[in-house]
Scaffold this active site. Structure first.
Site, mmCIF file in Angstrom:
data_model
loop_
_atom_site.group_PDB
_atom_site.id
_atom_site.type_symbol
_atom_site.label_atom_id
_atom_site.label_comp_id
_atom_site.label_asym_id
_atom_site.label_seq_id
_atom_site.Cartn_x
_atom_site.Cartn_y
_atom_site.Cartn_z
ATOM 1 N N LYS A 157 13.617 9.858 6.945
ATOM 2 C CA LYS A 157 12.551 8.909 7.246
ATOM 3 C C LYS A 157 13.052 7.480 7.102
ATOM 4 O O LYS A 157 13.795 7.155 6.173
ATOM 5 C CB LYS A 157 11.368 9.158 6.306
ATOM 6 C CG LYS A 157 10.118 8.333 6.613
ATOM 7 C CD LYS A 157 8.994 8.729 5.669
ATOM 8 C CE LYS A 157 7.729 7.941 5.920
ATOM 9 N NZ LYS A 157 6.643 8.329 4.991
ATOM 10 N N SER B 50 1.387 11.531 2.865
ATOM 11 C CA SER B 50 2.240 11.195 4.002
ATOM 12 C C SER B 50 3.249 12.260 4.389
ATOM 13 O O SER B 50 3.899 12.131 5.434
ATOM 14 C CB SER B 50 2.980 9.879 3.734
ATOM 15 O OG SER B 50 2.083 8.805 3.762
ATOM 16 N N SER C 203 2.426 9.146 7.006
ATOM 17 C CA SER C 203 3.388 8.247 7.604
ATOM 18 C C SER C 203 4.737 8.912 7.883
ATOM 19 O O SER C 203 5.645 8.265 8.409
ATOM 20 C CB SER C 203 3.622 7.041 6.672
ATOM 21 O OG SER C 203 4.190 7.452 5.437
#
Length: 471
Positions: free
Chosen positions: A82, A181, A157
């Protein structure tokens, strides 16, 4: 197996295949890069792809195999990281134009441990700016599409990681989870999303060393891969005080579970979260289907009514502490959602913060008492089904206006507050054919039981990833 079909293998199968020389790490990385080139124009799951570096690392991995060198548990496996997580020599943007050209000098500890385990980083997965947003999009990339419906969101996210795994761009991707997330994108994209006990994956670079609200985790297509990734990066680090009492964790025998020994509770809404009616109906049907599968199975929940107030205050305070100066200096360059998230903490007092900590403490103790009589708590992993990327934020559920744009995460942020390990696993489908996630919660440091229960559901109930049509 032909190179184009290698993407269908799990990370566990890939690592075993490299060890036994069924195929080369270069073949795996090439298949991943080909898949990214073919599909990511539509998915937008990666902000940055590093083909040259990944292929060079694969060549090195293959030379290590040929030399008979010791191999790590993820040797030759392509993974995504990420884009909130530092990667040495590989652009890390935080999803923000403010850091569009940042090339870190060092790896985050989790990335260093992934590399030490033999994993090959093929790129950085998309994230909303600084990780704040219901959809995974920013001015650099996105929005990331849901592989099951390209008009819908992959969630925020860690939506880039979830979409990349669901569509077979990589078998495994790292993520971060503050209020949900990892779990929300896992639910939306029909994959496994693991958030371990805070400290299980050390974060020595964290500004607030004792903070356990945010953790790292993993997105995978099956439970075994999530367990393998966790084992690769877990273990104490003296720079992270939350990690010091945590023993080195290894993958247990995931099939060593007598389900009749488990005491399972379930709750549609934890008594406090607003849940989409269609999701609630389908979840309760899934729960009826599990009746009789465990030794004890009952509808029950701890009292979670103060969770929203506590999380809202603590999250706002932490975000303002981290990004307050950014808002001051570069507020005009931030997205409206990010600016709102940061500004919420500006007027908070010490009394506000300590009141929220007291509420959090009381919630933790209620969960501790609840788990004297239960081993696993099951609930939904998301309050709403995947929604259009064009919608942006979730402002209402079932026609009821939410107090803030983060309140749709109540079903997950309640668990973040108390720091119990949790996991999202696919459990069904909406009427529109979109994935639904089941959230499993266990006691702190009981990842073994959590993963074994998930593995049982995957194996016996068919709660598993299904390839998106056409992909």
């Amino acid at each position: 197996m032909s190179t184009p079909d290698l993407f269908r293998l799990s990370a566990t199968e890939m690592a075993e295949g490299v060890r036994t020389r069924r195929f080369r790490a270069r073949d795996l990385v090439a298949a991943s890069l080909e898949r990214i080139a073919a599909l990511d124009g539509g998915l937008k799951s990666f902000i940055t792809v590093a083909p040259d570096a990944a292929l060079a690392a694969a060549e090195m991995a293959d030379r290590q195999v040929e030399a008979g060198s010791p191999l790590g548990p993820l040797h030759g496996v392509p993974v995504g990281v990420k884009d909130l997580t530092l990667t040495a020599g590989l652009r890390t943007t935080y999803g923000s134009t403010l850091y569009a050209d940042l090339i870190p000098d060092t790896d985050d500890l989790s990335v260093a441990r992934l590399k030490a385990a033999g994993a090959i980083i093929v790129g950085k997965t998309n994230t909303p700016e600084f990780g704040f947003g219901a959809i995974t999009g920013n001015e650099l990339c996105g929005p990331t599409a849901n592989p099951y419906d390209l008009d819908k969101t992959s969630g925020g996210s860690s939506g880039g990681s979830a979409a990349a795994v669901a569509a077979g761009l990589v078998p495994l991707a790292q993520g971060t989870d503050f209020g949900g997330s990892v779990r929300t994108p896992a639910s939306f994209c029909g994959v496994v999303g693991l958030r371990p006990t805070p400290g299980r994956i050390p974060s020595p670079g964290r500004a607030l060393a004792w903070d356990g609200l945010a953790t790292q985790g993993f997105l995978a297509r099956d439970v075994a891969d999530a367990a393998l990734a966790l084992a690769a990066v877990s273990g104490p680090d003296p720079r992270d005080p939350t990690s010091l009492p945590v023993p080195v964790w290894t993958v247990p025998d995931l099939d060593a579970l007598d389900p009749m020994s488990l005491r399972v509770a379930w709750s549609t809404d934890l008594g406090s979260a607003l849940i989409d009616l269609g999701l609630a109906e389908r979840f309760e049907a899934v729960m009826r289907g599990l009746d009789g599968r465990f030794g004890h199975f009952v509808e029950a929940t701890p009292d979670c009514r103060e969770a929203s107030a506590a999380f809202g205050t603590l999250r706002a305070a932490h975000i303002f502490h981290t990004y307050g100066r950014t808002l001051e200096q570069d507020g005009d360059r931030l997205s409206p959602s990010v600016a709102w998230n940061i500004a919420r903490g500006k007027g908070l007092t010490a009394a506000d913060y300590l009141r929220a900590e007291a509420q959090r403490s009381a919630l933790y103790r209620r969960f501790a008492v609840f788990f004297r009589d239960h081993d696993i708590l099951m609930t939904l992993s998301a309050s709403v089904p995947p929604f259009p990327n064009a919608q942006g934020d979730v402002t209402e559920i079932n026609g009821f206006r939410l107090s803030t744009i983060i309140d749709y995460l109540a079903i997950t942020y309640t668990v973040s507050l108390i720091g119990f390990p949790c996991l999202s696993i696919p459990c069904g489908w909406t009427a529109d054919g979109l994935p639904i996630g089941l959230q499993l919660i266990a006691r702190p440091y009981e990842e073994d039981r959590l993963l074994r229960c998930a593995r049982f559901l995957e194996r016996e109930m068919g709660f598993r990833h299904r390839w998106p049509e056409g992909l």
